[in-house]
Motif scaffolding. Structure first.
Motif, PDB file in Angstrom:
ATOM      1  N   ILE A  18      56.462  -5.380  58.670  1.00 10.48           N
ATOM      2  CA  ILE A  18      56.114  -4.256  59.532  1.00 10.48           C
ATOM      3  C   ILE A  18      57.401  -3.734  60.135  1.00 10.48           C
ATOM      4  CG2 ILE A  18      54.877  -3.522  61.586  1.00 10.48           C
ATOM      5  CD1 ILE A  18      52.859  -5.746  61.000  1.00 10.48           C
ATOM      6  N   LEU A  19      57.671  -2.474  59.903  1.00 11.21           N
ATOM      7  CA  LEU A  19      58.882  -1.826  60.386  1.00 11.21           C
ATOM      8  C   LEU A  19      58.493  -0.803  61.441  1.00 11.21           C
ATOM      9  CD1 LEU A  19      61.966  -1.408  59.956  1.00 11.21           C
ATOM     10  CD2 LEU A  19      61.358   0.351  58.311  1.00 11.21           C
ATOM     11  N   VAL A  20      59.063  -0.914  62.614  1.00  8.42           N
ATOM     12  CA  VAL A  20      58.790   0.028  63.692  1.00  8.42           C
ATOM     13  C   VAL A  20      60.090   0.744  64.032  1.00  8.42           C
ATOM     14  CG1 VAL A  20      57.936   0.308  66.047  1.00  8.42           C
ATOM     15  CG2 VAL A  20      56.985  -1.483  64.587  1.00  8.42           C
ATOM     16  N   LEU A  21      60.046   2.078  64.025  1.00  4.80           N
ATOM     17  CA  LEU A  21      61.220   2.902  64.296  1.00  4.80           C
ATOM     18  C   LEU A  21      61.047   3.657  65.599  1.00  4.80           C
ATOM     19  CD1 LEU A  21      61.551   4.481  60.742  1.00  4.80           C
ATOM     20  CD2 LEU A  21      62.821   2.532  61.634  1.00  4.80           C
ATOM     21  N   ASP A  22      62.159   4.181  66.123  1.00  2.00           N
ATOM     22  CA  ASP A  22      62.074   5.107  67.256  1.00  2.00           C
ATOM     23  C   ASP A  22      61.173   6.265  66.865  1.00  2.00           C
ATOM     24  OD1 ASP A  22      63.908   3.625  68.671  1.00  2.00           O
ATOM     25  OD2 ASP A  22      65.576   4.992  68.313  1.00  2.00           O
ATOM     26  N   PRO A  23      60.430   6.837  67.812  1.00  2.00           N
ATOM     27  CA  PRO A  23      59.610   8.007  67.497  1.00  2.00           C
ATOM     28  C   PRO A  23      60.479   9.250  67.309  1.00  2.00           C
ATOM     29  CG  PRO A  23      59.463   7.477  69.822  1.00  2.00           C
ATOM     30  CD  PRO A  23      60.271   6.391  69.187  1.00  2.00           C
ATOM     31  N   SER A  24      59.924  10.249  66.623  1.00  2.00           N
ATOM     32  CA  SER A  24      60.614  11.537  66.522  1.00  2.00           C
ATOM     33  C   SER A  24      60.389  12.312  67.818  1.00  2.00           C
ATOM     34  CB  SER A  24      60.086  12.328  65.319  1.00  2.00           C
ATOM     35  OG  SER A  24      58.701  12.586  65.458  1.00  2.00           O
ATOM     36  N   SER A  25      61.009  13.478  67.971  1.00  2.00           N
ATOM     37  CA  SER A  25      60.878  14.248  69.215  1.00  2.00           C
ATOM     38  C   SER A  25      59.482  14.840  69.350  1.00  2.00           C
ATOM     39  CB  SER A  25      61.931  15.354  69.267  1.00  2.00           C
ATOM     40  OG  SER A  25      61.706  16.291  68.243  1.00  2.00           O
ATOM     41  N   VAL A  26      59.121  15.161  70.601  1.00  2.00           N
ATOM     42  CA  VAL A  26      57.827  15.784  70.852  1.00  2.00           C
ATOM     43  C   VAL A  26      57.800  17.179  70.234  1.00  2.00           C
ATOM     44  CG1 VAL A  26      57.446  14.493  72.979  1.00  2.00           C
ATOM     45  CG2 VAL A  26      58.477  16.759  73.093  1.00  2.00           C
ATOM     46  N   ASN A  27      56.608  17.698  70.015  1.00  2.00           N
ATOM     47  CA  ASN A  27      56.451  19.033  69.438  1.00  2.00           C
ATOM     48  C   ASN A  27      55.946  20.023  70.479  1.00  2.00           C
ATOM     49  OD1 ASN A  27      57.112  18.529  66.653  1.00  2.00           O
ATOM     50  ND2 ASN A  27      55.208  17.354  66.550  1.00  2.00           N
ATOM     51  N   PHE A  28      56.401  21.249  70.374  1.00  2.00           N
ATOM     52  CA  PHE A  28      55.861  22.387  71.115  1.00  2.00           C
ATOM     53  C   PHE A  28      55.852  22.196  72.627  1.00  2.00           C
ATOM     54  CE2 PHE A  28      53.667  22.225  66.961  1.00  2.00           C
ATOM     55  CZ  PHE A  28      54.286  23.325  66.379  1.00  2.00           C
ATOM     56  N   LEU A  29      56.974  21.802  73.187  1.00  2.00           N
ATOM     57  CA  LEU A  29      57.115  21.717  74.638  1.00  2.00           C
ATOM     58  C   LEU A  29      57.055  23.131  75.195  1.00  2.00           C
ATOM     59  CD1 LEU A  29      57.747  20.138  77.244  1.00  2.00           C
ATOM     60  CD2 LEU A  29      60.176  20.353  76.656  1.00  2.00           C
ATOM     61  N   LYS A  30      56.104  23.394  76.121  1.00  2.00           N
ATOM     62  CA  LYS A  30      55.967  24.745  76.658  1.00  2.00           C
ATOM     63  C   LYS A  30      55.549  24.720  78.119  1.00  2.00           C
ATOM     64  CE  LYS A  30      51.178  25.531  75.329  1.00  2.00           C
ATOM     65  NZ  LYS A  30      50.236  26.415  74.684  1.00  2.00           N
ATOM     66  N   MET A  31      55.799  25.848  78.792  1.00  2.00           N
ATOM     67  CA  MET A  31      55.457  26.032  80.189  1.00  2.00           C
ATOM     68  C   MET A  31      54.008  26.492  80.273  1.00  2.00           C
ATOM     69  SD  MET A  31      56.587  26.101  83.376  1.00  2.00           S
ATOM     70  CE  MET A  31      58.266  25.755  82.939  1.00  2.00           C
TER      71      MET A  31
END
Length: 131
Positions: A18-31
């Motif tokens: 089982i390989l666990v990696l850092d997550p990718s960046s969040v999507n669609f950050l908006k106000m």
């Protein structure tokens, strides 16, 4: 930064990696909304959470117009929600909010959004007509 961890599990017949990696960046950050003293932001889960659960680290930076250096930099919150209410903001100031996913291995990259709070006591929906 790329980090990973792994474990080997033997279930009697097979060895499972089982390989666990850092997550990718969040999507669609908006106000969502902002006033003189508050702002609401939301985002979507990263494409790759790479774990069973993920939290979100939120940082807030206050920048002055005369000085390009950060005047205030703090870890604002850590949450499992996909939105955050930023409070105790100062009127008519420039801010940058940064959101990064965090799993059991580490923190993914920050996604950032810059905004300016409104002037206190003035509605941003009014129009001034010259006589």
């Amino acid at each position: 930064m790329f980090c990973c961890c792994y474990c080997l599990i033997y279930n009697g017949k097979h060895m499972i990696l089982i390989l666990v990696l850092d997550p990718s960046s969040v999507n669609f950050l908006k106000m969502l909304d902002r006033t003189a003293n508050t702002a609401s932001v939301e985002w979507q889960d990263p494409c790759y959470i790479n774990d069973n659960s993920v939290n979100y680290s939120i940082k807030l930076t206050n920048k002055t117009s005369s000085d390009r250096e950060n005047t205030s930099f703090e870890t604002y919150d850590e949450t499992t929600n996909l939105q955050s209410e930023l409070t105790r903001l100062l009127p008519f100031r420039n801010y940058t909010v940064q959101v990064a996913p965090v799993n059991s291995v580490g923190k993914g990259p920050y996604q950032d959004l810059s905004f300016q709070t409104h002037i206190s006591g003035i509605s941003h929906n009014c129009y001034i007509k010259a006589a």
